[in-house]
Design an enzyme around this catalytic site. Structure first.
Site, short mmCIF file in Angstrom:
data_model
loop_
_atom_site.label_atom_id
_atom_site.label_comp_id
_atom_site.label_asym_id
_atom_site.label_seq_id
_atom_site.Cartn_x
_atom_site.Cartn_y
_atom_site.Cartn_z
CG ASP A 184 -9.65 -0.60 4.24
OD1 ASP A 184 -9.33 -0.83 3.05
OD2 ASP A 184 -8.94 -0.90 5.21
CD GLN A 230 -3.28 -4.58 6.34
OE1 GLN A 230 -3.22 -3.61 5.58
NE2 GLN A 230 -3.85 -5.72 5.97
CE LYS A 235 -3.75 -2.56 2.05
NZ LYS A 235 -4.50 -2.98 3.24
#
Ligand code: NAD
Length: 278
Positions: free
Chosen positions: A119, A96, A52
């Site tokens: 997200d 994460q 990422k």
């Protein structure tokens, strides 16, 4: 033989579009910024976070890395998210997953400002998707819609079957296909006569998490098959939830693993970051 849906090429296209938009925002004095939080050092998470960060660097997005020790308390993590929520120079926040067991994942995701939830996991964004309002959409299913659209595969009016009902893939996938006017069925571990249902599909999306489970006898001749699964087989090679060799000869189009859905997830994360600053 089926047409291969090229996730590498399509994700590269999306990343180029993001790059241009980031450059334009920079000219307007806006520096797109993503905060990436990792708690502990799960090796798979470290690889994902690294990828990422690399994608951000390529596109011109500033990434702020928060690498917190395994012992970080829930309160400390929530305090950091609270601080990032309040910072005007931070557009997106990503935590994460998975988090260490002593931290309540749901509580953490609920704390992220929905306007920075790149997200697309916050209940407000999930709800927005459900009732057709604007909001961030989970990256993997959003990427699958892009794969279909950019491969000129019509969704409207098609029989779409999604196998899997996770919050990250299956459920948002079903909602997105419905938004595109597909006729949608969601199958899962308690579905009876799975083959009967999957054989109806013009578009079959497979997100089960079981290597090569879907063989030719699950698939209608000429169907489009999208394989979300990622596994390593006994020879350490990547494979999906679909038995590619068995299924591909019967499809009109299919995604390979690797090089199908996988690269789309990061591309859509980048897209969401740009949106968060626009
Ligand atoms: P999950 O384990 O949360 O959900 C799996 C779903 O499959 C469940 O809803 C379950 O009901 C269903 N299922 C399990 N066994 C079944 C069976 N025998 N028959 C029918 N349905 C069954 O998994 P997930 O997070 O949705 O991920 C699914 C797969 O996709 C995994 O392999 C994961 O690694 C992969 N994945 C890939 C990406 C990517 O970027 N390519 C992103 C997320 C997940």
């Amino acid at each position: 033989m089926a047409k291969l849906i090229d996730g590498k090429a399509i994700s590269a296209q999306i990343k180029e579009e993001c790059k241009e938009r980031v450059a334009k925002l920079k000219e307007e004095g806006i520096e797109v910024t993503l905060a990436v939080i990792q708690v502990g050092n799960d090796p798979a998470s470290t690889v994902y976070v690294g990828n990422k960060k690399k994608a951000c660097a390529y596109i011109g997005i500033r990434s702020l890395a928060y690498e917190l020790p395994e012992e970080t308390t829930q309160e400390e993590l929530l305090a950091l998210i609270g601080e990032l929520n309040g910072r005007k120079d931070v557009n997106g926040i990503l935590v994460q997953l998975p988090l260490p067991k002593h931290i309540d994942e749901e509580k953490v995701l609920d704390t992220i400002d929905p306007a920075k939830d790149v997200d697309g996991f916050h209940p407000q964004n999930v709800g927005a998707l459900c009732i057709g309002k604007k909001g961030f959409v989970s990256c993997t299913p959003a990427g699958i819609i892009q794969l279909l659209k950019r491969s000129d595969i019509e969704i409207a009016g098609k029989e779409c079957v999604v196998i899997g009902r996770s919050n990250i893939v299956g459920k948002p996938m079903a909602l997105l296909l419905l938004r595109e006017n597909g006729t949608v069925t969601v199958a899962h571990s308690r579905t009876r006569d799975l083959k009967e249902i999957t054989k109806r599909a013009d578009i079959l999306i497979v997100a089960i998490g079981k290597p090569k489970m879907i063989t030719a006898d699950y698939v209608k001749e000429g169907a489009v098959v999208i394989d979300v699964g990622i596994h390593r087989n006994e020879n350490n090679k990547l494979c999906g939830d679909v038995d590619f060799e068995s299924v591909a000869p019967h499809c009109s189009a299919i995604t390979p693993v690797p090089g199908g859905v996988g690269p789309m997830t990061i591309a859509m994360l980048m897209h969401n970051c740009v949106e968060s600053a626009s």
